[in-house]
Motif scaffolding. Structure first.
Motif, PDB file in Angstrom:
ATOM      1  N   TYR A   1       0.863  -1.178   0.000  1.00 21.32           N
ATOM      2  CA  TYR A   1       0.000   0.000   0.000  1.00 21.32           C
ATOM      3  C   TYR A   1       0.896   1.222   0.000  1.00 21.32           C
ATOM      4  N   ASP A   2       0.702   2.117  -0.963  1.00 20.03           N
ATOM      5  CA  ASP A   2       1.500   3.333  -1.100  1.00 20.03           C
ATOM      6  C   ASP A   2       0.752   4.480  -0.441  1.00 20.03           C
ATOM      7  N   THR A   3       1.287   5.003   0.656  1.00 22.82           N
ATOM      8  CA  THR A   3       0.596   6.069   1.378  1.00 22.82           C
ATOM      9  C   THR A   3       0.520   7.356   0.570  1.00 22.82           C
ATOM     10  N   ALA A   4       1.454   7.561  -0.361  1.00 23.57           N
ATOM     11  CA  ALA A   4       1.457   8.791  -1.151  1.00 23.57           C
ATOM     12  C   ALA A   4       0.376   8.785  -2.224  1.00 23.57           C
ATOM     13  N   THR A   5       0.193   7.640  -2.873  1.00 20.15           N
ATOM     14  CA  THR A   5      -0.755   7.563  -3.997  1.00 20.15           C
ATOM     15  C   THR A   5      -2.020   6.790  -3.673  1.00 20.15           C
ATOM     16  N   ALA A   6      -2.023   6.063  -2.550  1.00 12.42           N
ATOM     17  CA  ALA A   6      -3.124   5.166  -2.161  1.00 12.42           C
ATOM     18  C   ALA A   6      -3.231   3.961  -3.089  1.00 12.42           C
TER      19      ALA A   6
END
Length: 351
Positions: A106-111
């Motif tokens: 899961y990428d916190t920057a892009t969701a």
């Protein structure tokens, strides 16, 4: 095979790194199935050394679940939630209950998110075509699998610490306020399809809610729940091998009483005649399997009490989903769950 473009999580170099079983030279898309909030890809990697890869246990096919191409993340938290399950819960779950996961992200920057899991298409099958219920034997397999999973996390010290969150009275106060708004919205949307008696039932349920959730806030006899525990979220072995079922689709998991999952499986999805024929037997089987798996000081009566509470809470499910799920689903849910409320005398719990 399709010509659908591959997400970055499925390119050959990335799979080479993730699988660690030999160099992947090509990846073919066997199929891509879009859902409302995700895409499910079945992939076939080609290895530079096929013999060596096989010796290293390289998977012949894989399943990749991602966000949609136009909104890979978006406001929906289920993808993040499922990635967290496979990162934090699955590695500590006993083998044989879940699909093997090769990667979750899961990428916190892009969701953006994805999970890469084993493909059991050749060995397993979903029991029936929705909405047909499975056979009793298939239901028994599904229930045993759930019991073993629930038992593995029963009152586990990591619950509410680094896995899941405890829900306190303040959390439930906010949840009841939102539920009250949803009931009002639902009543306005469906009009006289919702009887005055059922609207009164919902008002009474929410009024009794702060007392009823003492069961959850006790933090005893709690476990990890699936949250979307219908029978079509379970793969069954084609050869009928005992213990070979695999639960999947963990984007709604949480910490709660196990019986909430059972109420979702049976009371929400089965009409009265079928549920009455199977319910007690399957609850008996579930409880025996819990005990066999090591759960102590939780009686069959305690399970029954939790199940009745679970049925009460599941009456809110059609209310919440009516705005975005087709009537063919939520309308039947509404009728079935209220049948269960009547059969099990759940209104007694509101007084």
């Amino acid at each position: 095979m399709t010509t659908q473009p591959l997400p970055s999580a499925a390119n050959a170099d990335h799979l080479t790194k993730v699988l660690g079983a030999g160099r992947v030279t090509d990846v073919a898309v066997v199929s891509m199935t879009p859902t409302i909030l995700s895409q499910i890809w079945r992939l076939k990697p080609t290895y530079e050394d096929e013999t060596g890869a096989a010796a290293n246990g390289a998977p012949r096919t894989l399943v990749l679940k991602t966000g949609t191409l136009d909104t890979p993340g978006g406001a929906w938290v289920g993808g993040r939630h499922e990635a967290a399950f496979y990162s934090n819960v699955a590695p500590s779950t006993p083998a044989g209950l879940l699909l093997r996961c090769f990667e979750s992200s899961y990428d916190t920057a892009t969701a953006a998110w994805h999970v890469l899991v084993e493909d059991v298409t050749d060995t397993h099958v979903v029991a029936t075509q929705w909405p047909l219920p499975p056979s009793m034997a298939q239901c028994e397999t599904i229930v045993r699998t759930f019991a073993r999973f629930h038992a593995a996390w029963w009152d586990h010290p990591r619950l509410g610490a680094d896995i899941g969150e405890w829900r306190d009275a303040a959390w439930f106060d906010q949840a009841f306020a939102r539920a009250d708004e949803e009931v009002t919205r639902f009543a306005g949307a469906v009009g006289d399809l919702l009887s005055a008696e059922r609207l009164d039932f919902y008002r009474r349920l929410l009024g009794a809610g702060p007392r009823l959730v003492a069961r959850q806030t006790s933090r005893r006899h709690m476990t990890i729940t699936h949250g979307d525990s219908h029978v079509w979220n379970c793969f069954l072995p084609k050869d009928g091998t005992p213990g070979g079922a695999r639960r999947f689709d963990w984007d709604s998991w949480g910490v709660d009483t196990a019986a909430v999952d059972l109420a979702y499986t049976m009371a929400l999805h089965w009409f009265g005649d079928l549920r009455r024929m199977r319910e007690s037997h399957l609850l008996d089987l579930y409880h025996r399997t819990l005990v066999e798996a090591g759960v102590r000081d939780y009686s069959r009566q305690a399970l029954q009490d939790d199940y009745r509470l679970g049925v009460l809470w599941q009456t809110l499910k059609p209310v919440f989903i009516q705005a975005f799920i087709p009537p063919v689903i939520w309308w039947d849910h509404l009728e079935r769950i209220h049948q269960a409320v009547d059969d099990l005398g759940c209104r007694e719990l509101l007084d």
